[in-house]
Design an enzyme around this catalytic site. Structure first.
Site, PDB file in Angstrom:
ATOM      1  N   TYR A 148      21.149 -11.301  19.797  1.00  0.00           N
ATOM      2  CA  TYR A 148      21.100 -11.063  21.045  1.00  0.00           C
ATOM      3  C   TYR A 148      21.748  -9.784  21.458  1.00  0.00           C
ATOM      4  O   TYR A 148      22.806  -9.677  21.053  1.00  0.00           O
ATOM      5  CB  TYR A 148      21.521 -12.257  21.911  1.00  0.00           C
ATOM      6  CG  TYR A 148      21.814 -12.221  23.397  1.00  0.00           C
ATOM      7  CD1 TYR A 148      20.489 -12.232  24.374  1.00  0.00           C
ATOM      8  CD2 TYR A 148      22.829 -12.345  23.914  1.00  0.00           C
ATOM      9  CE1 TYR A 148      20.619 -12.179  25.713  1.00  0.00           C
ATOM     10  CE2 TYR A 148      22.838 -12.136  25.490  1.00  0.00           C
ATOM     11  CZ  TYR A 148      21.747 -12.045  26.264  1.00  0.00           C
ATOM     12  OH  TYR A 148      21.636 -12.100  27.551  1.00  0.00           O
ATOM     13  N   ASP A 243      26.271  -3.821  17.628  1.00  0.00           N
ATOM     14  CA  ASP A 243      26.614  -4.534  18.761  1.00  0.00           C
ATOM     15  C   ASP A 243      27.760  -5.451  18.326  1.00  0.00           C
ATOM     16  O   ASP A 243      27.753  -6.631  17.916  1.00  0.00           O
ATOM     17  CB  ASP A 243      25.474  -5.373  19.243  1.00  0.00           C
ATOM     18  CG  ASP A 243      25.601  -5.931  20.535  1.00  0.00           C
ATOM     19  OD1 ASP A 243      26.731  -5.908  20.959  1.00  0.00           O
ATOM     20  OD2 ASP A 243      24.806  -6.808  21.278  1.00  0.00           O
ATOM     21  N   LYS A 271      33.256  -8.595  26.438  1.00  0.00           N
ATOM     22  CA  LYS A 271      34.140  -9.584  26.087  1.00  0.00           C
ATOM     23  C   LYS A 271      35.587  -9.386  26.215  1.00  0.00           C
ATOM     24  O   LYS A 271      36.346  -9.285  27.055  1.00  0.00           O
ATOM     25  CB  LYS A 271      33.681 -10.589  25.147  1.00  0.00           C
ATOM     26  CG  LYS A 271      32.076 -10.869  25.451  1.00  0.00           C
ATOM     27  CD  LYS A 271      31.605 -12.120  24.461  1.00  0.00           C
ATOM     28  CE  LYS A 271      30.206 -12.229  24.578  1.00  0.00           C
ATOM     29  NZ  LYS A 271      29.655 -13.351  25.241  1.00  0.00           N
TER      30      LYS A 271
HETATM   31  N1  PMP Z   1      25.761  -8.266  22.840  1.00  0.00           N
HETATM   32  C1  PMP Z   1      25.967  -9.603  22.271  1.00  0.00           C
HETATM   33  C2  PMP Z   1      26.217  -9.439  20.884  1.00  0.00           C
HETATM   34  C3  PMP Z   1      26.255 -10.696  23.299  1.00  0.00           C
HETATM   35  O1  PMP Z   1      26.977 -11.892  22.560  1.00  0.00           O
HETATM   36  C4  PMP Z   1      26.194 -10.412  24.574  1.00  0.00           C
HETATM   37  C5  PMP Z   1      26.799 -11.784  25.436  1.00  0.00           C
HETATM   38  N2  PMP Z   1      26.923 -13.052  25.022  1.00  0.00           N
HETATM   39  C6  PMP Z   1      25.853  -9.461  25.075  1.00  0.00           C
HETATM   40  C7  PMP Z   1      25.172  -8.339  24.209  1.00  0.00           C
HETATM   41  C8  PMP Z   1      25.730  -9.325  26.381  1.00  0.00           C
HETATM   42  O2  PMP Z   1      26.848  -9.053  27.101  1.00  0.00           O
HETATM   43  P1  PMP Z   1      27.182  -9.378  28.676  1.00  0.00           P
HETATM   44  O3  PMP Z   1      26.753 -11.041  29.003  1.00  0.00           O
HETATM   45  O4  PMP Z   1      28.581  -9.227  29.019  1.00  0.00           O
HETATM   46  O5  PMP Z   1      26.079  -8.606  29.356  1.00  0.00           O
END
Ligand code: PMP
Length: 434
Positions: A148, A243, A271
Site C-alpha cells: 500500500y 516506500d 509516520k
Molecule cells: N505508504 C505506506 C507504506 C503506508 O503504510 C501508508 C499509510 N499507512 C502510506 C504510504 C500513506 O501514508 P498516509 O496515510 O500518511 O497518507
C-alpha cells in the site's frame, strides 16, 4: 466468543459521528467493519496505553498505525510541540526547524542527499512518482500486490485480469486511463520480475515497493528478491522507490535500506518522521531531487509542508534514534513477545505463525510457513482474527481492527507490558481456537 463489553459513550459518539462524517470516521479501517463492534473513541493517551470515552484503559499495539515509536505523549515530543506552537503554528516561509529535521533524515538514511517535506505519506509517494516520471521522461510505473502506498489515484490500482499488463482501479473514482499506467506484479516472484523488465523495462519510470510490506500482513521478503529488483531497475534505467512510510526509522534508523544494505533511488517517509503530527517526505540523490521546483521542472508544493510543529516533533523523535539504544530496546521487547507467543503456539499446536521484524509483528492465522505474498494468506484468517481481536479488546489490549494490519511496539512497551500482552494474547488465542 467473548461477550462484547458495553461502551455506551463510544457508541453515542459513533452514532453522532455517523450523522456528520461518512462511516463515522476520518479513515476507513477505524470503523471496525472487519471485526464488528463499536470503535473505541479515544479520550487521552500516555505511554503504551490510551483511555476511551467510557474510561476503559487499553494497552495499545496500534500506536496511531506507526508514528509513535516512543509511545503516546512522550515528554520530549509534547514539549517540543508546545514550544514550537508558542512560536507560531505555521509560517509559509523557510525556518531553521525544517533544516534541522532534513539534516537528521539525510544523516540517517543510506545514500540520501536531499529531502523534501510533505504533509502525509500519500503526498510523499505521489510526489516521488511524479519526480521519477519527470527525471526519466517515462510514464509507466510498477507496484506489487500486497503493498500500500497511500491513496493517490495512480497507486489505488490492482492487477488486471490474467496476463493483462495494465492495472485496473481498486477504488471507484480512479480513472481506468490513470490506472492503466500502473502495473501490478506479485511479490516474491523473480521470474515475473525478470519477464516484466524484459518486455517493459525501457518504458518504466519507477518501481515502488514497501521493502518491508506491512499493509496486508507482514510479508517479509527474501533479500534476494529485493536485490534482484535493485539490479533490474539499474540495468533498465528505472528508478527504485522504497516506500519507507512504515519501515523508515523503525526497522532501523536508516529503514529497510540500512537493514538490507540496498540503496533505492528515491525513498518516501511519513509516520515516525512527524512524531505523531501530519508529516511526510521524499528524498534521494541530489541529481534527482534538484529536478524539483524551484530548481527543476517537476512541481511539488504544500502550504503546510515543513510545518514548524511537525518539524519540532520530528526532530525530537529522530534525535532519540541517533545512539542506537531505542532500536536495541525495541528488538529486545520484540524478542520477548515473540518468545512468549511462540511458546504458546508450540504448546497448543495452533495453526498460527507469529511474524516479526524488530518492532513490527503480525499474527498469521492458519499459516505454517513464511508468507511472502497476500494470496498465500490462508482462507479463514479473517473470522478467526475477529474472535481473537474481541478477546483481546475485552481484556484491555488493543490490536488493529483488521486481520491484515500489523502490530506496532514502542519504547513505552516495557517488559511488564509485554508480559501482560503475552498473557492476554494467549488467553484470547485459546478462545479463538476453541
Ligand atoms: N505508504 C505506506 C507504506 C503506508 O503504510 C501508508 C499509510 N499507512 C502510506 C504510504 C500513506 O501514508 P498516509 O496515510 O500518511 O497518507
Amino acid at each position: 466468543m467473548t461477550e462484547p463489553v458495553p461502551v455506551p459513550r463510544s457508541q453515542a459518539l459513533f452514532d453522532r459521528a455517523c450523522k456528520v462524517m461518512p462511516g463515522g470516521v476520518s479513515s476507513p479501517v477505524r470503523a471496525f467493519r472487519a471485526v464488528g463492534g463499536t470503535p473505541r473513541f479515544v479520550a487521552h493517551a500516555a505511554g503504551a496505553r490510551f483511555t476511551d470515552a467510557d474510561g476503559r484503559s487499553y494497552l495499545d499495539f496500534v500506536m496511531s498505525w506507526g508514528p509513535l515509536l516512543l509511545g503516546h505523549a512522550h515528554p520530549a515530543i509534547t514539549q517540543a510541540i508546545a514550544a514550537a506552537a508558542a512560536r507560531g503554528a505555521s509560517y509559509g516561509a523557510p525556518h531553521e526547524g525544517e533544516v534541522e529535521l532534513a539534516e537528521l533524515v539525510v544523516q540517517g538514511y543510506p545514500g540520501l542527499e536531499r529531502v523534501r517535506f510533505t504533509s502525509s505519506g500519500t503526498e510523499a509517494t505521489q510526489s516521488a512518482i511524479r519526480l521519477a516520471r519527470g527525471c526519466t521522461g517515462r510514464d509507466r510505473i510498477l507496484k506489487f500486490a500486497g503493498c500500500y502506498h497511500g491513496h493517490a489515484d495512480g497507486l489505488l490500482v490492482a492487477a488486471g485480469s490474467g496476463a493483462a499488463t495494465f492495472g485496473t482501479p481498486s477504488s471507484a473514482g480512479v480513472p481506468a486511463a490513470v490506472a492503466a499506467l500502473t502495473s501490478v506484479l506479485p511479490l516474491d516472484d523473480d521470474a515475473a520480475l525478470r519477464a516484466w523488465f524484459a518486455r517493459h523495462g525501457a518504458e518504466t519510470a519507477a518501481v515502488i515497493i514497501e521493502p518491508v510490506p506491512a499493509n496486508e500482513g507482514l510479508l517479509l521478503q527474501r533479500p534476494g528478491f529485493l536485490r534482484l529488483l535493485r539490479e533490474l531497475c539499474t540495468a533498465h534505467g528505472a528508478l527504485l522507490i522504497f516506500d519507507e512510510v512504515i519501515s523508515g526509522f523503525r526497522v532501523a534508523r536508516g529503514g529497510a535500506a540500512e537493514l538490507h544494505g540496498l540503496r533505492p533511488d528515491l525513498a518516501t517517509f511519513g509516520k515516525i518522521l512527524g512524531g505523531g503530527l501530519p508529516c511526510g517526505a521524499f528524498g534521494g540523490r541530489a541529481e534527482l531531487l534538484e529536478q524539483l521546483a524551484p530548481n527543476g521542472r517537476t512541481y511539488h508544493a504544500g502550504t503546510l509542508s515543513g510545518n514548524p510543529l511537525a518539524m519540532a516533533a520530528g526532530k525530537a523523535m529522530l534525535s532519540a534514534l541517533v545512539d542506537g539504544r531505542v532500536h536495541r530496546q525495541l528488538e529486545q521487547r520484540g524478542q520477548q513477545l515473540q518468545a512468549g507467543i511462540e511458546r504458546a503456539i508450540a504448546e497448543h499446536r495452533w495453526p498460527l505463525r507469529f511474524e516479526r521484524l524488530g518492532s513490527l509483528f503480525w499474527f498469521a492465522f492458519g499459516a505454517t510457513g513464511p508468507i511472502r505474498r497476500p494470496d498465500a494468506i490462508p482462507a479463514g484468517a479473517r473470522e478467526r482474527y475477529a474472535k481473537f481481536f474481541h478477546g483481546c479488546l475485552a481484556r484491555g489490549v488493543y490490536l488493529a481492527p483488521s486481520a491484515f494490519e500489523v502490530g506496532f511496539l514502542s519504547t513505552a512497551h516495557g517488559e511488564a507490558e509485554i508480559a501482560e500482552a503475552i498473557a492476554v494474547f494467549t488467553t484470547a488465542l485459546c478462545e479463538a481456537f476453541a
